[in-house]
Design a protein around this motif. Structure first.
Motif, PDB file in Angstrom:
ATOM      1  N   MET A 329      35.125  18.388  42.319  1.00 25.11           N
ATOM      2  CA  MET A 329      35.220  19.392  42.400  1.00 25.11           C
ATOM      3  C   MET A 329      37.531  20.278  42.675  1.00 25.11           C
ATOM      4  SD  MET A 329      32.608  21.200  40.959  1.00 25.11           S
ATOM      5  CE  MET A 329      31.067  19.682  40.486  1.00 25.11           C
ATOM      6  N   LYS A 330      36.866  20.464  43.712  1.00 22.34           N
ATOM      7  CA  LYS A 330      38.346  20.944  44.115  1.00 22.34           C
ATOM      8  C   LYS A 330      39.244  21.173  43.143  1.00 22.34           C
ATOM      9  CE  LYS A 330      40.022  20.616  48.856  1.00 22.34           C
ATOM     10  NZ  LYS A 330      40.208  20.957  49.974  1.00 22.34           N
ATOM     11  N   PHE A 331      39.612  19.528  42.817  1.00 25.79           N
ATOM     12  CA  PHE A 331      41.274  19.081  42.628  1.00 25.79           C
ATOM     13  C   PHE A 331      41.200  18.685  41.011  1.00 25.79           C
ATOM     14  CE2 PHE A 331      41.431  17.553  47.076  1.00 25.79           C
ATOM     15  CZ  PHE A 331      42.312  18.409  47.488  1.00 25.79           C
ATOM     16  N   ARG A 358      33.820  10.629  40.298  1.00 26.91           N
ATOM     17  CA  ARG A 358      34.236  10.471  39.418  1.00 26.91           C
ATOM     18  C   ARG A 358      34.850  11.860  39.555  1.00 26.91           C
ATOM     19  NH1 ARG A 358      31.846   7.466  34.882  1.00 26.91           N
ATOM     20  NH2 ARG A 358      32.219   9.132  33.822  1.00 26.91           N
ATOM     21  N   ASP A 359      36.364  11.576  38.468  1.00 25.41           N
ATOM     22  CA  ASP A 359      36.929  13.540  38.231  1.00 25.41           C
ATOM     23  C   ASP A 359      37.567  13.403  37.162  1.00 25.41           C
ATOM     24  OD1 ASP A 359      38.979  13.996  39.073  1.00 25.41           O
ATOM     25  OD2 ASP A 359      38.158  13.541  41.204  1.00 25.41           O
ATOM     26  N   SER A 360      38.400  14.251  36.744  1.00 32.19           N
ATOM     27  CA  SER A 360      39.244  14.162  35.510  1.00 32.19           C
ATOM     28  C   SER A 360      39.860  14.937  36.177  1.00 32.19           C
ATOM     29  CB  SER A 360      39.201  14.395  34.275  1.00 32.19           C
ATOM     30  OG  SER A 360      38.354  15.832  34.236  1.00 32.19           O
ATOM     31  N   GLY A 361      40.743  14.917  37.476  1.00 32.62           N
ATOM     32  CA  GLY A 361      41.144  15.761  38.610  1.00 32.62           C
ATOM     33  C   GLY A 361      43.000  15.348  38.357  1.00 32.62           C
ATOM     34  N   ILE A 362      43.496  15.911  39.140  1.00 33.41           N
ATOM     35  CA  ILE A 362      45.040  16.020  39.842  1.00 33.41           C
ATOM     36  C   ILE A 362      45.014  14.318  39.628  1.00 33.41           C
ATOM     37  CG2 ILE A 362      45.758  17.814  39.789  1.00 33.41           C
ATOM     38  CD1 ILE A 362      46.008  17.359  43.043  1.00 33.41           C
ATOM     39  N   GLY A 363      44.756  13.405  40.343  1.00 32.27           N
ATOM     40  CA  GLY A 363      44.466  12.302  40.838  1.00 32.27           C
ATOM     41  C   GLY A 363      45.618  11.889  42.056  1.00 32.27           C
ATOM     42  N   ILE A 364      46.074  10.788  43.125  1.00 26.75           N
ATOM     43  CA  ILE A 364      46.319  10.713  44.288  1.00 26.75           C
ATOM     44  C   ILE A 364      47.891   9.502  43.313  1.00 26.75           C
ATOM     45  CG2 ILE A 364      46.161  10.003  46.447  1.00 26.75           C
ATOM     46  CD1 ILE A 364      43.413  10.911  45.621  1.00 26.75           C
ATOM     47  N   PRO A 365      48.931   9.834  43.734  1.00 25.23           N
ATOM     48  CA  PRO A 365      49.762   8.697  43.625  1.00 25.23           C
ATOM     49  C   PRO A 365      49.710   8.105  44.396  1.00 25.23           C
ATOM     50  CG  PRO A 365      50.862  11.157  45.049  1.00 25.23           C
ATOM     51  CD  PRO A 365      49.641  11.411  44.590  1.00 25.23           C
ATOM     52  N   ALA A 371      46.727   6.413  53.004  1.00 25.91           N
ATOM     53  CA  ALA A 371      46.663   7.229  53.472  1.00 25.91           C
ATOM     54  C   ALA A 371      46.016   8.648  53.730  1.00 25.91           C
ATOM     55  CB  ALA A 371      48.203   7.926  53.983  1.00 25.91           C
ATOM     56  N   ILE A 372      45.656   8.936  52.560  1.00 24.76           N
ATOM     57  CA  ILE A 372      44.023  10.111  52.299  1.00 24.76           C
ATOM     58  C   ILE A 372      43.126   9.589  54.027  1.00 24.76           C
ATOM     59  CG2 ILE A 372      45.307  11.033  50.610  1.00 24.76           C
ATOM     60  CD1 ILE A 372      42.539   9.606  49.228  1.00 24.76           C
ATOM     61  N   PHE A 373      42.653   8.852  53.813  1.00 27.79           N
ATOM     62  CA  PHE A 373      41.733   8.376  54.540  1.00 27.79           C
ATOM     63  C   PHE A 373      42.283   8.708  55.671  1.00 27.79           C
ATOM     64  CE2 PHE A 373      41.013   6.125  50.661  1.00 27.79           C
ATOM     65  CZ  PHE A 373      39.632   6.142  50.388  1.00 27.79           C
ATOM     66  N   PHE A 376      43.764  14.311  58.546  1.00 28.22           N
ATOM     67  CA  PHE A 376      44.815  15.481  58.872  1.00 28.22           C
ATOM     68  C   PHE A 376      45.539  15.041  57.969  1.00 28.22           C
ATOM     69  CE2 PHE A 376      43.887  15.670  63.353  1.00 28.22           C
ATOM     70  CZ  PHE A 376      42.604  16.960  62.812  1.00 28.22           C
ATOM     71  N   THR A 377      45.515  13.889  57.049  1.00 28.01           N
ATOM     72  CA  THR A 377      46.205  13.159  55.950  1.00 28.01           C
ATOM     73  C   THR A 377      46.174  14.346  54.896  1.00 28.01           C
ATOM     74  OG1 THR A 377      46.668  11.746  57.131  1.00 28.01           O
ATOM     75  CG2 THR A 377      47.433  11.906  55.213  1.00 28.01           C
ATOM     76  N   GLN A 378      47.049  15.023  54.111  1.00 25.51           N
ATOM     77  CA  GLN A 378      47.045  15.381  52.310  1.00 25.51           C
ATOM     78  C   GLN A 378      47.421  14.963  51.256  1.00 25.51           C
ATOM     79  OE1 GLN A 378      46.921  19.256  53.784  1.00 25.51           O
ATOM     80  NE2 GLN A 378      44.489  19.633  53.143  1.00 25.51           N
ATOM     81  N   TYR A 387      44.878  24.094  47.533  1.00 26.92           N
ATOM     82  CA  TYR A 387      43.938  24.101  47.616  1.00 26.92           C
ATOM     83  C   TYR A 387      43.345  24.291  49.056  1.00 26.92           C
ATOM     84  CZ  TYR A 387      44.941  22.253  43.615  1.00 26.92           C
ATOM     85  OH  TYR A 387      45.275  20.875  42.165  1.00 26.92           O
ATOM     86  N   GLY A 388      43.970  24.593  50.426  1.00 26.30           N
ATOM     87  CA  GLY A 388      43.584  24.473  51.427  1.00 26.30           C
ATOM     88  C   GLY A 388      43.149  23.173  52.133  1.00 26.30           C
ATOM     89  N   GLY A 389      42.010  22.968  52.601  1.00 26.55           N
ATOM     90  CA  GLY A 389      41.678  21.965  52.943  1.00 26.55           C
ATOM     91  C   GLY A 389      42.418  21.218  54.962  1.00 26.55           C
ATOM     92  N   THR A 390      41.601  20.708  55.320  1.00 27.34           N
ATOM     93  CA  THR A 390      42.636  20.222  56.148  1.00 27.34           C
ATOM     94  C   THR A 390      42.641  18.481  55.980  1.00 27.34           C
ATOM     95  OG1 THR A 390      40.235  19.441  56.908  1.00 27.34           O
ATOM     96  CG2 THR A 390      41.102  21.814  57.571  1.00 27.34           C
ATOM     97  N   GLY A 391      42.383  17.637  55.226  1.00 25.94           N
ATOM     98  CA  GLY A 391      42.717  16.348  55.908  1.00 25.94           C
ATOM     99  C   GLY A 391      41.888  15.864  56.468  1.00 25.94           C
ATOM    100  N   LEU A 392      40.640  16.048  56.642  1.00 30.06           N
ATOM    101  CA  LEU A 392      39.625  15.578  57.789  1.00 30.06           C
ATOM    102  C   LEU A 392      38.186  14.677  56.627  1.00 30.06           C
ATOM    103  CD1 LEU A 392      39.037  18.209  60.804  1.00 30.06           C
ATOM    104  CD2 LEU A 392      40.280  15.645  60.530  1.00 30.06           C
ATOM    105  N   GLY A 393      37.678  15.469  55.950  1.00 28.67           N
ATOM    106  CA  GLY A 393      37.281  15.124  54.963  1.00 28.67           C
ATOM    107  C   GLY A 393      36.928  13.669  54.452  1.00 28.67           C
ATOM    108  N   LEU A 394      37.636  13.221  53.996  1.00 26.47           N
ATOM    109  CA  LEU A 394      37.759  11.422  53.863  1.00 26.47           C
ATOM    110  C   LEU A 394      37.797  10.335  55.402  1.00 26.47           C
ATOM    111  CD1 LEU A 394      40.185  11.222  50.813  1.00 26.47           C
ATOM    112  CD2 LEU A 394      38.141  11.563  50.637  1.00 26.47           C
ATOM    113  N   ALA A 395      39.080  11.310  56.295  1.00 22.74           N
ATOM    114  CA  ALA A 395      38.482  10.531  57.370  1.00 22.74           C
ATOM    115  C   ALA A 395      37.511  10.574  58.201  1.00 22.74           C
ATOM    116  CB  ALA A 395      39.301  11.055  58.272  1.00 22.74           C
ATOM    117  N   GLY A 417      42.996  11.187  36.682  1.00 17.93           N
ATOM    118  CA  GLY A 417      41.108  11.852  37.624  1.00 17.93           C
ATOM    119  C   GLY A 417      41.829  10.346  38.658  1.00 17.93           C
ATOM    120  N   SER A 418      40.949  10.752  39.537  1.00 16.11           N
ATOM    121  CA  SER A 418      40.108  10.060  40.601  1.00 16.11           C
ATOM    122  C   SER A 418      39.048   9.606  40.426  1.00 16.11           C
ATOM    123  CB  SER A 418      40.673  10.525  41.936  1.00 16.11           C
ATOM    124  OG  SER A 418      41.554  11.335  41.925  1.00 16.11           O
ATOM    125  N   SER A 419      38.732   8.237  41.375  1.00 13.89           N
ATOM    126  CA  SER A 419      37.320   7.788  41.259  1.00 13.89           C
ATOM    127  C   SER A 419      37.271   7.077  42.837  1.00 13.89           C
ATOM    128  CB  SER A 419      37.116   6.416  40.097  1.00 13.89           C
ATOM    129  OG  SER A 419      35.761   5.871  40.153  1.00 13.89           O
TER     130      SER A 419
END
Ligand code: ADP
Length: 604
Positions: A329-331, A358-365, A371-373, A376-378, A387-395, A417-419
């Motif tokens: 939702m955020k991205f 799944r989303d049709s958002g900004i995607g991730i390079p 690394a996003i997993f 503290f990594t975004q 977007y805010g956030g801490t980089g903890l959610g996916l970890a 987008g990302s899935s």
């Protein structure tokens, strides 16, 4: 025939036949008085034992007779009137002649003489054989002795070796034992240290949790109450900002504590039957309004062949989904967000369930997708600002999925987008399995619950036992707003004093308090209830038909805290910070149980 002729013929035989000579010697020993002569069949005389007992004619006659007698003893009288005796010795192909001087009678004719001679011959043969046997025997004995010696030496050697090995083994066992003892002691020590460290860590986490959540409780609770007042636009905006910031902070605190708990190995996963569709619907319901506000299409698809009930940790699964959908939702600014749940395989009551968001958002390079997993990594440095956030959610998601025995990954194209998808092995539960109570919302979803509140019509008599004045005040306002009668106690001792004088329907009992904590106070109340004598002194416990309802208030949402609440005799517990909706639900439930009135539906 002359003696010379005999000699010529039998030279070879006589010189060569040692056996014959030996026999002759034996015979001479046995019959010492006899003159013994040995002749070959053709009359040759053995030179060494030659004697002249009788004349040549006598010998010739005797030879002829013995030949004819085929080995039986015979006798002949010589010309000199001397007797000579003959014996054919078949075995050695010779004729033995002897005479016994002074014996002129026909020795061989008498049975006695015959016997004697036979005996002598047999004896001589026997003795010879015996001699041989003796020699053989001695040889054998010698061999046996040698063998015995060798054997003994071998046995001794073996024994020595055995003793040596035994000694070595004992020595080894001793070293091993002391080494094991040393290592065991060392391990025990390390273990004790680790246990202590782990205990301290747990305690620290629990305290941190308490210390952080208590002020959050006040910030969110009071800004919420503030927003219910008549405020001018600017004040309302400030109050809303405080509330939002508080909620964000609460999410962060929950995330940090969660991750610390996971990393400390202090997380216990539930293994209970749950309804997967209900869980997913529940998550989806949290995001329908935000999706509508962002004008995103929001789709949920659950494969129909998925089993109705599965075993697992419903709350943790929910937490993962909320994190992923929240990110989607955020991205995503436009397009869609979808939750798709499928069945990868189903074999022997074990389902492999694939969850994807799944989303049709900004995607991730691509170079950031791994690394996003990490904590503290975004995806890129500007994410926080934008977007805010801490980089903890996916970890947290990554760790939880791993703990559940699954794996998580992402597929993404920048700008498209990302899935995010993860698979979990979940055991299939029987359709009649008892499903766990509805999930307790927490963490990122907590805020959403604040909107759903219920109020109670009539006066429920509530005793609030809470030491923190800010919390006391906040809870008091919420309780009073529900139309309940309220008394407040600052600790367990004060609570007991209140119960001596007043009657209550419900006690809300903080767990951590000075002087007497909530667990001890609850144990005392239950003890008083159990003894009619003690009960008589307490107005609040005296005339009750059922035990007093006691709901614990604890900042620690750990399993052991839950257990100690029930263990002390509480009927339930609420975690702090107190979520208004949940407190109101408890009040409504209690009011209904006391027949004081039914919940009125959502509060204004
Ligand atoms: P947070 O969202 O709090 O920053 P997360 O661990 O949930 O922390 O996510 C880490 C980073 O991964 C995010 O900051 C973002 O850069 C990237 N990310 C996660 N989900 C998505 C998504 N659906 N689309 C694009 N980027 C994402």
């Amino acid at each position: 025939m002359t003696g010379d002729e005999f000699e010529n013929v039998f030279d070879d035989l006589l010189n060569g036949d040692e056996e014959l000579k030996a026999f002759c010697q034996v015979l001479q020993e046995q019959v010492p008085q006899a003159f013994i002569q040995l002749h070959g069949d053709n009359g040759v005389v053995l030179p060494e034992v030659a004697a002249q007992p009788c004349s040549a004619e006598g010998v010739a006659e005797l030879l002829a007779k013995t030949r004819a007698a085929g080995g039986r003893p015979v006798a002949a009288q010589g010309q000199a009137g001397e007797w000579c005796y003959g014996l054919r010795v078949d075995k050695i192909s010779a004729v033995l002649l002897f005479s016994l001087p002074g014996r002129s009678d026909n020795l061989l004719v008498e049975p006695h003489g015959r016997q004697l001679l036979q005996g002598v011959i047999d004896y001589a043969l026997l003795q010879q054989e015996q001699q041989l046997l003796k020699i053989e025997n001695e040889q054998i004995f010698r061999q046996i002795a040698v063998l015995k010696q060798k054997h003994t030496a071998l046995i001794e050697d073996n024994f020595r070796q055995y003793r040596l090995i035994q000694d070595k083994e004992k020595e080894y066992a001793r070293t091993l034992e002391s080494e094991i003892a040393r290592q065991t002691a060392e391990l025990r020590n390390t273990n004790a240290r680790l246990e202590e460290a782990s205990r301290l860590q747990s305690e620290f986490l629990a305290n941190m949790s308490h210390e952080l959540r208590t002020p959050m409780n006040a910030i969110i609770g009071f800004s919420d109450l503030l927003l219910e007042l008549k405020l001018d636009k600017e004040s309302r905006e400030y109050a809303q900002t405080i509330k939002n910031a508080g909620m964000n902070l609460l999410v962060l605190i929950n995330d940090i504590l969660d991750l610390a708990k996971i990393e400390a190995g202090r997380i216990e996963l539930e293994h209970a039957p749950f309804d997967l569709r209900e869980t997913v619907d529940n998550v989806a319901s949290l995001f329908r309004i935000p999706a509508r506000e962002k004008k995103l299409s929001f789709m949920v698809e659950i494969a129909p062949q998925l089993p109705a009930l599965l075993y697992g940790d419903n709350n943790r699964l929910r937490q993962i989904l909320i994190n992923l959908v929240g990110n989607a939702m955020k991205f995503t600014a436009a397009g869609e967000v979808a939750i798709v749940i499928g069945l990868q395989s189903l074999a022997s009551e074990q389902a492999q369930v694939v969850f994807s968001v799944r989303d049709s958002g900004i995607g991730i390079p691509p170079e950031r997708q791994q690394a996003i997993f990490d904590k503290f990594t975004q995806a890129d440095g500007s994410t926080t600002r934008k977007y805010g956030g801490t980089g903890l959610g996916l970890a947290i998601c990554h760790q939880l999925v791993q703990l559940m025995g699954g794996s998580i990954a992402v597929k993404s194209v920048e700008g498209e987008g990302s899935s995010f998808f993860f698979t979990l092995p979940l055991k299939v539960a029987r359709p009649d399995a008892v499903v766990a109570p509805r999930p307790e919302p927490e963490g990122r979803a907590e805020g959403n619950m604040q909107a759903e509140a219920a109020s109670v019509r009539s006066a429920l008599r509530v005793l609030l036992v809470e030491d923190n004045p800010v919390n006391q005040r906040l809870a008091s306002i919420i309780i009073k707003k529900q139309g309940c009668e309220l008394a407040v106690a600052g600790d367990g001792i004060e609570a007991l004093a209140q119960l001596e004088k007043h009657v209550f329907d419900l006690v809300l009992m903080d767990v951590q308090m000075p002087n007497m904590d909530g667990l001890e106070a609850t144990r005392r109340i239950r003890k008083i209830e159990a003894s009619s004598g003690a009960r008589a002194q307490y107005a609040g416990l005296r005339n009750r038909t059922k035990p007093l309802s006691i709901i614990g208030l604890t900042a620690h949402a750990r399993k052991e805290d839950e257990q100690s609440c029930y263990g002390a005799g509480m009927n339930g517990f609420l975690t702090k910070p107190i979520i208004r909706a949940r407190l109101e639900a408890v009040l409504a439930e209690e009011a209904e149980a006391c027949n004081l009135g039914r919940p009125q539906g959502p509060a204004a």
